[in-house]
Design a protein around this motif. Structure first.
Motif, mmCIF file in Angstrom:
data_model
loop_
_atom_site.group_PDB
_atom_site.id
_atom_site.type_symbol
_atom_site.label_atom_id
_atom_site.label_comp_id
_atom_site.label_asym_id
_atom_site.label_seq_id
_atom_site.Cartn_x
_atom_site.Cartn_y
_atom_site.Cartn_z
ATOM 1 N N GLU A 46 -7.241 -1.985 -2.251
ATOM 2 C CA GLU A 46 -7.102 -0.902 -1.304
ATOM 3 C C GLU A 46 -7.088 -1.380 0.141
ATOM 4 O O GLU A 46 -7.713 -2.399 0.468
ATOM 5 N N PHE A 47 -6.378 -0.622 0.961
ATOM 6 C CA PHE A 47 -6.296 -0.917 2.377
ATOM 7 C C PHE A 47 -7.650 -0.662 3.043
ATOM 8 O O PHE A 47 -8.311 0.341 2.769
ATOM 9 N N VAL A 48 -8.037 -1.582 3.931
ATOM 10 C CA VAL A 48 -9.279 -1.426 4.683
ATOM 11 C C VAL A 48 -8.990 -1.216 6.170
ATOM 12 O O VAL A 48 -9.503 -0.286 6.786
ATOM 13 N N ALA A 49 -8.166 -2.107 6.742
ATOM 14 C CA ALA A 49 -7.873 -2.014 8.170
ATOM 15 C C ALA A 49 -6.585 -2.770 8.482
ATOM 16 O O ALA A 49 -6.227 -3.711 7.769
ATOM 17 N N SER A 59 -5.617 0.802 12.354
ATOM 18 C CA SER A 59 -5.788 1.839 11.349
ATOM 19 C C SER A 59 -6.910 1.412 10.428
ATOM 20 O O SER A 59 -7.070 0.213 10.144
ATOM 21 N N TYR A 60 -7.692 2.401 9.955
ATOM 22 C CA TYR A 60 -8.839 2.101 9.097
ATOM 23 C C TYR A 60 -8.898 3.067 7.924
ATOM 24 O O TYR A 60 -8.526 4.239 8.024
ATOM 25 N N LYS A 61 -9.419 2.575 6.835
ATOM 26 C CA LYS A 61 -9.793 3.422 5.709
ATOM 27 C C LYS A 61 -10.917 4.334 6.205
ATOM 28 O O LYS A 61 -11.805 3.901 6.942
ATOM 29 N N ASP A 62 -10.881 5.578 5.785
ATOM 30 C CA ASP A 62 -11.855 6.543 6.297
ATOM 31 C C ASP A 62 -13.301 6.097 6.093
ATOM 32 O O ASP A 62 -14.148 6.274 6.972
#
Length: 124
Positions: A46-49, A59-62
């Motif tokens: 999963e994308f983190v930042a 951009s960041y993961k919530d």
């Protein structure tokens, strides 16, 4: 072509901090979008930042907003992920990724270049 090598992972107690680094080879690092992803056991990566080439877009993961900070130093061909207030659910292998782009992308398939990953373990 760019090669990526992560470092800085380790074991930390909940509430602690770690700073991950990703060193990139190649003369075009400064033109690449850089991202951090993570993969926990039996879960999807999963994308983190992510951070744009000039650091103006991030951009960041919530779930990491306010705790993690991505930054880069183009003079050192390095991108960082400062992780504070770590939680057990942050435990995963963290991967650095790169894409020649002026925008920030969050999908795994958008990144053609990947490092080998560094393990982060947060104990409760």
């Amino acid at each position: 072509q760019v090669q990526l090598v992560e470092s800085g992972g380790g074991l930390v107690q909940a509430g602690g901090s770690l700073r991950l680094s990703c060193a990139a080879s190649g003369r075009t690092f400064s033109t690449y979008l850089m991202g951090w992803f993570r993969q926990a056991p039996e879960k999807e990566r999963e994308f983190v930042a992510g951070i744009s080439w000039n650091s103006r877009l991030t951009s960041y993961k919530d779930s990491v907003k306010g705790r993690f900070t991505i930054s880069r130093d183009n003079t050192k061909n390095t991108v960082y992920l400062q992780m504070n207030s770590l939680k057990p659910e942050d435990t995963a292998i963290y991967f650095c990724a790169a894409r020649p782009s002026t925008n920030v992308f969050t999908r795994r398939d958008d990144y053609p270049y990947w490092g080998q990953g560094t393990q982060v373990t947060v104990s409760s």
